[in-house]
Every structure is written in structure tokens, then in C-alpha cells.
Design a protein around this motif. Structure first.
Motif, PDB file in Angstrom:
ATOM      1  N   SER A   1       0.816  -1.219   0.000  1.00  0.00           N
ATOM      2  CA  SER A   1       0.000   0.000   0.000  1.00  0.00           C
ATOM      3  C   SER A   1       0.848   1.266   0.000  1.00  0.00           C
ATOM      4  CB  SER A   1      -0.939   0.004   1.205  1.00  0.00           C
ATOM      5  OG  SER A   1      -0.202  -0.096   2.414  1.00  0.00           O
ATOM      6  N   LYS A   7       1.253   5.750  -6.394  1.00  0.00           N
ATOM      7  CA  LYS A   7       0.064   5.508  -7.210  1.00  0.00           C
ATOM      8  C   LYS A   7       0.228   6.016  -8.640  1.00  0.00           C
ATOM      9  CE  LYS A   7      -2.163   3.844  -3.636  1.00  0.00           C
ATOM     10  NZ  LYS A   7      -1.060   3.850  -2.660  1.00  0.00           N
ATOM     11  N   GLU A   8       1.218   6.881  -8.879  1.00  0.00           N
ATOM     12  CA  GLU A   8       1.339   7.504 -10.203  1.00  0.00           C
ATOM     13  C   GLU A   8       1.962   6.599 -11.246  1.00  0.00           C
ATOM     14  OE1 GLU A   8       4.541   9.425  -7.492  1.00  0.00           O
ATOM     15  OE2 GLU A   8       2.476   8.689  -7.329  1.00  0.00           O
ATOM     16  N   ASP A  19       3.048   2.048 -11.933  1.00  0.00           N
ATOM     17  CA  ASP A  19       2.843   0.674 -11.471  1.00  0.00           C
ATOM     18  C   ASP A  19       4.201   0.018 -11.214  1.00  0.00           C
ATOM     19  OD1 ASP A  19       2.184  -1.968 -11.022  1.00  0.00           O
ATOM     20  OD2 ASP A  19       0.702  -2.069 -12.636  1.00  0.00           O
ATOM     21  N   ALA A  74      -4.088  -5.354  -8.354  1.00  0.00           N
ATOM     22  CA  ALA A  74      -2.861  -4.618  -8.060  1.00  0.00           C
ATOM     23  C   ALA A  74      -1.620  -5.331  -8.584  1.00  0.00           C
ATOM     24  CB  ALA A  74      -2.738  -4.407  -6.554  1.00  0.00           C
TER      25      ALA A  74
END
Length: 397
Positions: free
Chosen positions: A176, A180-181, A183, A217
Motif C-alpha cells: 500500500s 500511485k502515479e 505501477d 494490483a
């Protein structure tokens, strides 16, 4: 013997490498610091509190010594452990407490299966990962994910590396925290395969998000990690006193303390298992040996009471039976931990229980195996170990 219901699980024990001095720990914690420094100064905090945990057969070992690493592997194998999951620390190309695993990789010894878990937390002077008094920060970038993958490709190529359907197993602790910008998981997979490594079998630890949709994810599975302290009432609350804590300690342990965070072992495991059951799919199990991190955290510790080899054996047998009835899609089964001594959490023999935890592990596995048709793990006769480890502050020459 009843007909087999499938292959036996591969029991993999979590393995901490912080039992040798490093320049960084010398600077941060004092000359000669190792995990034994915390262990040896622990004190009991209440009547009947089992501290300190002191090693028995393997002694206060130094993991720079190959004799120690071989003795650990021999002991694990004799009691039904398939392999070790070494904690792995990577900080933008810098690896920490890396020497034991590097020597295992370079020497080819011990000839014992292993995999890696990236413990991707920022290090601070608090032991539960809080962002205070930073020692070394965990940071990410696309190029660092690639560099990390290039290093991992060398480890994954080892013939001892644990695989699922030919794919090297790699566990990630705090997925986590990834940016996030972009992968990072996809970048690592792509670079690993560009290096000629098989597509890795990536396992996310669920402890911070039991409802995690892992496939979306980029992971292949999740581990129902224990201890999931956040599932326990107020376990992560560091206020010095609470009435709720006082009430719980009186009812569960008869102890009039509103400061200590005490939980019965069996009750705590049941609460954590209920939390893990919220996951969208059946997870890879992880069974906790015991828990008491007071050597690190003092009166802010989380302590599981009534821990004992028979109770561990009971909980492990139950989880193995559940695994046999409804496997999670892989034969992996984790045990936490082999040697987390400063968390009171170790299969390795100590001066109170001796080989008790290892013997319970082997017997629990054999009892379930007798019902399921698994080949038994034979009990070995006692033998002397080649290395009676050094004291807490001693170094190898």
C-alpha cells in the motif's frame, strides 16, 4: 493410512537476519548492537511475565558464521520446515543487514530452500514502523524498481529458491506504500523477465488491508500475516493509560494495569483470523508462534499471554486441517517466526521450553498428515550442535 487428499503443505518459517553487527546499527544504537542486545536486557513487567527469552541449543549466535546457518537449517529440516523466508531490506539500491543472505547465496550453503520478503518500511527509532526519528527512509522511483529487479534476478536464479509452478516466490510487506502515479509491480515484473527470470509469484501481505483486491494490483496471492495487531482492540494505541485497557487486563489476566497491552494468545489468534476471513479469497495461511515485543517496546509493548508449545501446536494443527480441506490454491504455508527473539516469537529453542515449539510443529504436522496421507516427518535423535554461539556483544574474528 487414509488415501491422500493432496500434497502436504510446504512450511516456510520467517527469518530475521539482524543477528550480526553492522556499521549503521553501531552508529544508531551503539557499538556491537545486534538483536541480542534487545533480547538480553529485557525484564519481566508483571508477575509471571516470561522475560527475558534466552537461547538454548544455538546460543547467542552470530549469523556471519556459516556453522550457525547450517545448524539452523539442519534443525529446521529435522522438524518439518521446508525452507526460510528471509527478510530483505532494500532502500534505493542500499541493502541493510544483508550479509547473512549474501553469504548463503554466494556459498551455496546451507543447501536449504529459501525465498525473500521485501520488508519495505521506513526505519525509525520506533519499532512498529511509525514515521518518527527517521533512520533511513523508504523511497521509490521507476528506475529503483528496475534496479531492484535486476538484483533480485540473481537470487531468483538460485536452485534453492522456492517456486510455485516454476515461478520464484517474492513477498512484499507494505504494498500500500507504493506510489500511485506508476505501477511499480508491473515495472519489476517486466525487468525481471527482461533479465531472463521467470515471471515471479508475488505475494502481498494483507496486514494493513485484509480486503485487498490483490489481482487488480498485480499480485498473485495474499498472505494472512500474523500478528495483525491492528485487528486487536487498542493494540496500536500508545496512550500511557486507558480505562478500556485496565478493564481488559483485569478480565483476561487479572492484572490491574491500564498501561500494558495484554491479550491471551488463543483469543488474539482467533480475533486476527476473523479479520483475515474478510478477504475476498482464501489466503495463504501464516501461523504465529508467540508474541511479546517488550524487549523492543518496554511498557508500550503488545504481549500475548499464556503462550506455550502445546497451545501453538493446537492452533497450528487446526490451521493445517483447514488448509487440507480447502487449500488456498498453492501449497505454501508460513510460520512466523523462526528467530524473532526480540518479539518473543521464535521456533528456535530457548532455556524455558527447549525444543518444545519445534517438536509441537513436527507433531501437529504429522497428526494432520496421518489423517490426510502425507509422508511423516521422522523424529531425529538429539545431537550436539557444532556451535555454542557467542554472547550478545561478542563478534566473530
Amino acid at each position: 493410512m487414509p488415501p491422500s487428499t493432496g500434497p502436504a503443505p510446504r512450511l516456510i518459517a520467517h527469518y530475521l537476519p539482524q543477528f550480526h553487527p553492522t556499521p549503521e546499527n553501531d552508529a544508531w544504537w551503539g557499538k556491537g548492537f545486534t538483536e541480542w542486545s534487545n533480547v538480553s536486557r529485557a525484564k519481566p513487567l508483571f508477575k509471571g511475565h516470561y522475560q527475558p527469552h534466552l537461547p538454548a541449543d544455538l546460543g547467542f549466535y552470530d549469523l556471519r558464521l556459516p556453522e550457525v546457518r547450517q545448524a539452523q537449517a539442519d534443525l529446521a529440516r529435522e522438524h518439518g520446515i521446508h525452507g526460510f523466508m528471509y527478510y530483505h531490506y532494500w532502500f534505493r539500491g542500499k541493502r541493510m543487514i544483508e550479509r547473512p543472505f549474501e553469504e548463503v547465496l554466494a556459498s551455496g550453503q546451507p543447501d536449504f530452500p529459501f525465498c525473500l520478503c521485501w520488508a519495505n518500511e521506513t526505519w525509525s527509532k520506533r519499532w512498529l514502523g511509525e514515521e518518527k526519528e527517521i533512520l533511513i527512509r523508504q523511497e521509490y522511483s521507476p528506475e529503483d524498481f528496475r534496479e531492484h529487479a535486476r538484483w533480485l534476478a540473481r537470487a531468483f536464479a538460485d536452485k534453492r529458491y522456492i517456486r510455485v509452478e516454476g515461478r520464484p516466490v517474492f513477498v512484499i510487506y507494505r504494498h500500500s506504500d507504493f506510489p500511485k502515479e506508476y505501477d511499480g509491480i508491473a515495472i519489476m515484473r517486466e525487468e525481471l523477465m527482461r533479465q531472463g527470470s521467470p515471471n515471479p509469484y508475488l505475494i502481498a501481505i494483507d496486514v494493513h488491508n485484509p480486503k485487498f483486491a490483490y489481482r487488480g494490483a498485480g499480485f498473485d496471492h495474499t498472505m494472512a500475516f500474523q500478528p495483525s495487531l491492528g485487528a486487536l482492540p487498542n493494540a496500536l494505541d500508545d496512550r500511557s493509560f486507558t480505562l478500556g485497557r485496565l478493564s481488559r487486563n483485569l478480565s483476561s489476566s487479572g492484572l490491574p494495569s491500564g498501561r500494558l497491552k495484554l491479550y491471551g494468545y488463543e483469543t488474539a489468534l482467533e480475533i486476527m483470523e476473523r479479520s483475515a476471513s474478510q478477504a475476498p479469497v482464501r489466503q495463504i495461511p501464516c501461523v504465529l508462534v508467540s508474541w511479546d515485543n517488550s524487549p523492543r517496546r518496554g511498557e508500550k509493548a503488545v504481549i500475548f499471554t499464556n503462550c506455550s508449545p502445546p497451545l501453538f501446536g493446537k492452533m497450528l494443527e487446526r490451521r493445517l486441517d483447514e488448509w487440507a480441506v480447502s487449500p488456498p490454491g498453492t501449497d505454501l504455508f508460513f510460520i512466523n517466526a523462526w528467530n524473532e527473539w526480540a518479539e518473543g516469537n521464535h521456533l528456535e529453542p530457548d532455556q524455558k521450553f527447549g525444543m518444545g515449539y519445534l517438536e509441537e510443529l513436527r507433531e501437529a504436522r504429522n497428526r494432520v498428515g496421518a489423517r490426510r496421507g502425507w509422508s511423516p516427518v521422522a523424529a531425529e535423535s538429539a545431537h550436539p550442535f557444532p556451535f555454542p554461539g557467542p554472547g550478545p556483544q561478542q563478534r566473530a574474528s
